[in-house]
Motif scaffolding. Structure first.
Motif, PDB file in Angstrom:
ATOM      1  N   ASP A 308       0.839  -1.203   0.075  1.00  0.00           N
ATOM      2  CA  ASP A 308       0.230   0.049  -0.061  1.00  0.00           C
ATOM      3  C   ASP A 308       0.719   1.149  -0.019  1.00  0.00           C
ATOM      4  OD1 ASP A 308       0.197   0.924   2.959  1.00  0.00           O
ATOM      5  OD2 ASP A 308      -0.145  -1.095   3.329  1.00  0.00           O
ATOM      6  N   THR A 309       2.221   1.309   0.326  1.00  0.00           N
ATOM      7  CA  THR A 309       3.105   2.186   0.312  1.00  0.00           C
ATOM      8  C   THR A 309       4.208   1.961  -0.263  1.00  0.00           C
ATOM      9  OG1 THR A 309       2.252   2.807   2.376  1.00  0.00           O
ATOM     10  CG2 THR A 309       4.375   3.704   2.058  1.00  0.00           C
ATOM     11  N   LEU A 310       4.861   3.099  -1.148  1.00  0.00           N
ATOM     12  CA  LEU A 310       6.109   2.782  -2.118  1.00  0.00           C
ATOM     13  C   LEU A 310       6.958   4.100  -1.351  1.00  0.00           C
ATOM     14  CD1 LEU A 310       7.742   1.804  -4.300  1.00  0.00           C
ATOM     15  CD2 LEU A 310       6.479   3.356  -5.812  1.00  0.00           C
ATOM     16  N   MET A 311       8.228   3.541  -1.029  1.00  0.00           N
ATOM     17  CA  MET A 311       9.012   4.465  -0.592  1.00  0.00           C
ATOM     18  C   MET A 311      10.169   4.758  -1.819  1.00  0.00           C
ATOM     19  SD  MET A 311       9.987   3.183   2.978  1.00  0.00           S
ATOM     20  CE  MET A 311       8.515   3.221   4.342  1.00  0.00           C
ATOM     21  N   LEU A 312      10.259   5.894  -2.435  1.00  0.00           N
ATOM     22  CA  LEU A 312      11.191   6.344  -3.296  1.00  0.00           C
ATOM     23  C   LEU A 312      12.465   6.652  -2.478  1.00  0.00           C
ATOM     24  CD1 LEU A 312       9.156   8.403  -5.596  1.00  0.00           C
ATOM     25  CD2 LEU A 312       9.494   5.954  -5.599  1.00  0.00           C
ATOM     26  N   THR A 313      13.756   5.907  -2.914  1.00  0.00           N
ATOM     27  CA  THR A 313      14.942   6.356  -2.447  1.00  0.00           C
ATOM     28  C   THR A 313      15.462   7.406  -3.082  1.00  0.00           C
ATOM     29  OG1 THR A 313      16.090   4.690  -3.889  1.00  0.00           O
ATOM     30  CG2 THR A 313      15.584   3.759  -1.628  1.00  0.00           C
ATOM     31  N   ILE A 314      16.006   8.285  -2.306  1.00  0.00           N
ATOM     32  CA  ILE A 314      16.419   9.452  -3.150  1.00  0.00           C
ATOM     33  C   ILE A 314      17.952   9.910  -2.671  1.00  0.00           C
ATOM     34  CG2 ILE A 314      14.155  10.629  -2.970  1.00  0.00           C
ATOM     35  CD1 ILE A 314      15.402  12.244  -0.686  1.00  0.00           C
ATOM     36  N   PRO A 315      18.552  10.588  -3.615  1.00  0.00           N
ATOM     37  CA  PRO A 315      20.178  10.761  -3.792  1.00  0.00           C
ATOM     38  C   PRO A 315      20.167  12.364  -2.863  1.00  0.00           C
ATOM     39  CG  PRO A 315      19.264  11.604  -5.855  1.00  0.00           C
ATOM     40  CD  PRO A 315      18.213  10.930  -5.226  1.00  0.00           C
ATOM     41  N   ASN A 316      20.218  12.083  -1.236  1.00  0.00           N
ATOM     42  CA  ASN A 316      19.785  13.178  -0.541  1.00  0.00           C
ATOM     43  C   ASN A 316      20.947  14.570  -0.782  1.00  0.00           C
ATOM     44  OD1 ASN A 316      21.513  11.343   1.427  1.00  0.00           O
ATOM     45  ND2 ASN A 316      21.892  13.263   2.322  1.00  0.00           N
ATOM     46  N   GLN A 317      22.058  13.936  -1.133  1.00  0.00           N
ATOM     47  CA  GLN A 317      23.419  14.678  -1.273  1.00  0.00           C
ATOM     48  C   GLN A 317      23.166  15.779  -2.571  1.00  0.00           C
ATOM     49  OE1 GLN A 317      26.229  11.779  -0.503  1.00  0.00           O
ATOM     50  NE2 GLN A 317      27.322  13.162   0.653  1.00  0.00           N
ATOM     51  N   ALA A 318      22.244  15.458  -3.657  1.00  0.00           N
ATOM     52  CA  ALA A 318      21.793  16.183  -4.585  1.00  0.00           C
ATOM     53  C   ALA A 318      21.287  17.488  -4.376  1.00  0.00           C
ATOM     54  CB  ALA A 318      21.281  15.548  -5.512  1.00  0.00           C
ATOM     55  N   GLY A 319      20.728  17.722  -2.979  1.00  0.00           N
ATOM     56  CA  GLY A 319      20.170  18.775  -2.600  1.00  0.00           C
ATOM     57  C   GLY A 319      18.635  18.876  -2.545  1.00  0.00           C
ATOM     58  N   VAL A 320      18.037  20.148  -2.012  1.00  0.00           N
ATOM     59  CA  VAL A 320      16.750  19.908  -2.028  1.00  0.00           C
ATOM     60  C   VAL A 320      16.097  20.288  -3.430  1.00  0.00           C
ATOM     61  CG1 VAL A 320      14.946  21.463  -1.191  1.00  0.00           C
ATOM     62  CG2 VAL A 320      16.681  20.821   0.302  1.00  0.00           C
ATOM     63  N   GLU A 321      16.574  21.132  -4.125  1.00  0.00           N
ATOM     64  CA  GLU A 321      15.948  21.444  -5.382  1.00  0.00           C
ATOM     65  C   GLU A 321      15.792  20.183  -6.440  1.00  0.00           C
ATOM     66  OE1 GLU A 321      16.534  24.167  -9.422  1.00  0.00           O
ATOM     67  OE2 GLU A 321      17.756  24.462  -7.812  1.00  0.00           O
ATOM     68  N   VAL A 322      16.884  19.078  -6.479  1.00  0.00           N
ATOM     69  CA  VAL A 322      16.946  17.946  -7.260  1.00  0.00           C
ATOM     70  C   VAL A 322      15.886  17.233  -6.822  1.00  0.00           C
ATOM     71  CG1 VAL A 322      18.330  16.180  -7.815  1.00  0.00           C
ATOM     72  CG2 VAL A 322      19.251  18.420  -8.205  1.00  0.00           C
ATOM     73  N   ASN A 323      15.918  16.807  -5.374  1.00  0.00           N
ATOM     74  CA  ASN A 323      15.250  15.743  -4.894  1.00  0.00           C
ATOM     75  C   ASN A 323      13.513  16.278  -4.929  1.00  0.00           C
ATOM     76  OD1 ASN A 323      16.541  13.621  -4.102  1.00  0.00           O
ATOM     77  ND2 ASN A 323      17.686  15.180  -3.111  1.00  0.00           N
ATOM     78  N   ALA A 324      13.310  17.490  -4.711  1.00  0.00           N
ATOM     79  CA  ALA A 324      11.850  18.182  -4.865  1.00  0.00           C
ATOM     80  C   ALA A 324      11.484  17.913  -6.365  1.00  0.00           C
ATOM     81  CB  ALA A 324      11.775  19.421  -4.482  1.00  0.00           C
ATOM     82  N   ARG A 325      12.304  17.885  -7.280  1.00  0.00           N
ATOM     83  CA  ARG A 325      11.868  17.732  -8.567  1.00  0.00           C
ATOM     84  C   ARG A 325      11.804  16.183  -8.867  1.00  0.00           C
ATOM     85  NH1 ARG A 325      15.986  19.854 -11.438  1.00  0.00           N
ATOM     86  NH2 ARG A 325      16.928  17.884 -12.300  1.00  0.00           N
ATOM     87  N   ILE A 326      12.571  15.445  -8.243  1.00  0.00           N
ATOM     88  CA  ILE A 326      12.080  13.859  -8.284  1.00  0.00           C
ATOM     89  C   ILE A 326      10.949  13.560  -7.922  1.00  0.00           C
ATOM     90  CG2 ILE A 326      12.677  11.633  -7.558  1.00  0.00           C
ATOM     91  CD1 ILE A 326      15.756  12.757  -7.710  1.00  0.00           C
ATOM     92  N   LEU A 327      10.527  13.917  -6.625  1.00  0.00           N
ATOM     93  CA  LEU A 327       9.245  13.942  -6.090  1.00  0.00           C
ATOM     94  C   LEU A 327       7.964  14.492  -6.866  1.00  0.00           C
ATOM     95  CD1 LEU A 327      10.272  14.388  -2.331  1.00  0.00           C
ATOM     96  CD2 LEU A 327       9.997  12.123  -3.666  1.00  0.00           C
ATOM     97  N   ASP A 328       8.310  15.878  -7.356  1.00  0.00           N
ATOM     98  CA  ASP A 328       7.087  16.472  -8.180  1.00  0.00           C
ATOM     99  C   ASP A 328       6.746  15.611  -9.502  1.00  0.00           C
ATOM    100  OD1 ASP A 328       5.257  18.094  -8.744  1.00  0.00           O
ATOM    101  OD2 ASP A 328       6.686  19.586  -9.464  1.00  0.00           O
ATOM    102  N   ASN A 329       7.927  15.391 -10.052  1.00  0.00           N
ATOM    103  CA  ASN A 329       7.753  14.598 -11.282  1.00  0.00           C
ATOM    104  C   ASN A 329       6.875  13.292 -11.059  1.00  0.00           C
ATOM    105  OD1 ASN A 329       9.278  16.439 -12.647  1.00  0.00           O
ATOM    106  ND2 ASN A 329      11.157  15.014 -12.985  1.00  0.00           N
ATOM    107  N   PHE A 330       7.166  12.430  -9.999  1.00  0.00           N
ATOM    108  CA  PHE A 330       6.636  11.242  -9.670  1.00  0.00           C
ATOM    109  C   PHE A 330       5.118  11.704  -9.054  1.00  0.00           C
ATOM    110  CE2 PHE A 330       5.412   7.415  -7.233  1.00  0.00           C
ATOM    111  CZ  PHE A 330       6.086   6.386  -7.900  1.00  0.00           C
ATOM    112  N   ALA A 331       4.908  12.638  -8.379  1.00  0.00           N
ATOM    113  CA  ALA A 331       3.666  12.816  -8.096  1.00  0.00           C
ATOM    114  C   ALA A 331       2.888  13.502  -9.206  1.00  0.00           C
ATOM    115  CB  ALA A 331       3.621  14.133  -6.978  1.00  0.00           C
ATOM    116  N   THR A 332       3.312  14.043 -10.299  1.00  0.00           N
ATOM    117  CA  THR A 332       2.500  14.746 -11.320  1.00  0.00           C
ATOM    118  C   THR A 332       2.310  13.609 -12.422  1.00  0.00           C
ATOM    119  OG1 THR A 332       3.476  16.743 -10.787  1.00  0.00           O
ATOM    120  CG2 THR A 332       2.470  16.258 -12.938  1.00  0.00           C
TER     121      THR A 332
END
Length: 345
Positions: A308-332
């Motif tokens: 029921d839940t999917l966790m997306l592993t993220i490259p945290n050292q890429a910074g906020v902007e990059v990771n926010a784009r990953i999440l937004d792309n997936f959400a959209t």
């Protein structure tokens, strides 16, 4: 798949210092909360340049957000005082208004040799070199504590300050948070540990790697693990539905900037099998592709479809902007095609 969130390993180094890692995590969770993303989850490792003490970070995120649940994947029980952890998580539950998903397990291999002994914890069985028995004993104590089982007896009246209990009265750890045990997940890397989690009455967090080889892919193996977990849950007779999560590394490519950062569509590689902790483990592949191809791949992943839940592993050292784009792309572009239920609706 009804919920999704991000799973951060919390890496830091000289170029990306720990202070930035922590503040970026808070900021990314705040952005994710505004997007309706369901969870902000963090790995826990000791004696390594990664996140090690999750409760301060989760508390900061919970205080700044309104919808997103905060959690771990996973807390290594070998290093924990079970009663103190029970107190911490009860307080965190009140701060977060119950928005918790706390993954706990025996823990993965760590850089330090029996590092939990440096924390003051020793296995009673000298043959328990990996600390499995130690973790199990502590976990059961922890579960009893959060479920209200008395853990001590009140002192004689003249020794109490303040005097609040009748002498000898059994007393639990405080505070007690309602249904806290329903927010606890066991991180399972084997079918047997998943079945035990069902008997214990906790949710299942299928590991980022599994030590079973009874299937051709990670998704097939995890699907069998989930099936066995749910069958054991039904046999145990718990009165509510459990939750199940899996994690995947997914990078939707929707722009030239995404291609420059993550690679061309279809360049993510394949699953691998290798030895870890004296066992063969299956590691998932990284999905780098266009949204339609990612949707197809995830729909064909039986574990993702069963959880029921999917966790997306993220490259945290890429910074906020990059990771926010990953999440937004997936959400959209991806999650709506998989039945996503945003947290802020």
């Amino acid at each position: 798949m009804k919920k999704f969130g991000f799973l951060s390993f919390g890496h830091y180094n000289h170029a990306y210092p720990v202070q930035r890692s922590l503040h970026d995590a808070i900021e990314l969770a705040h952005i994710a909360d505004s997007l309706g993303i369901n969870g902000a989850y963090f790995r826990v490792h000791h004696f390594a340049p990664q996140g090690a003490a999750p409760i301060p970070l989760l508390s900061a995120i919970a205080a700044r957000t309104s919808h997103i649940e905060v959690g771990t994947g996973v807390i290594d029980m070998r290093y924990e005082n079970p009663l103190y952890l029970a107190e911490e998580l009860a307080a965190l539950s009140y701060i977060a208004d119950g928005r918790l998903a706390i993954g706990i397990s025996r823990g993965s291999p760590e850089p330090a040799l029996k590092g939990w002994e440096a924390f003051g914890y020793h296995a009673a069985d000298s043959e328990d070199s990996k600390g499995a028995g130690l973790a199990r004993e502590k976990f059961l104590t922890f579960l009893s504590a959060i479920r209200g089982t008395p853990m001590a007896q009140a002192a004689p009246a003249d020794q109490q300050y303040p005097r609040i209990y009748a002498p000898g009265r059994p007393i639990p750890v405080l505070p007690q948070a309602p249904d806290l045990d329903r927010t606890i997940w066991w991180g399972a890397a084997t079918h047997a540990s998943a079945e035990q989690a069902a008997r214990d009455g906790v949710n299942l967090m299928s590991s980022t790697l599994v030590f079973e080889t009874d299937g051709p892919s990670l998704g097939e193996v995890q699907a069998r693990q989930i099936e066995r977990y749910r069958a054991e849950w039904d046999r145990a007779g718990w009165g509510h539905e459990p939750r199940v999560s899996v994690s995947r590394s997914v990078f939707p490519i929707v722009s030239d900037a995404d291609t420059a950062m993550f690679g061309k569509p279809g360049s993510g590689g394949s699953e691998s099998r290798s030895m870890l902790d004296d066992q063969q483990g299956i590691f998932g592949r990284t999905l780098v592709d266009t949204p339609d191809k990612i949707v197809e791949a995830l729909r064909n992943d039986p574990a993702v479809m069963s959880a029921d839940t999917l966790m997306l592993t993220i490259p945290n050292q890429a910074g906020v902007e990059v990771n926010a784009r990953i999440l937004d792309n997936f959400a959209t572009h991806v999650a709506p095609e998989l039945g996503w239920e945003p947290a802020n609706r």
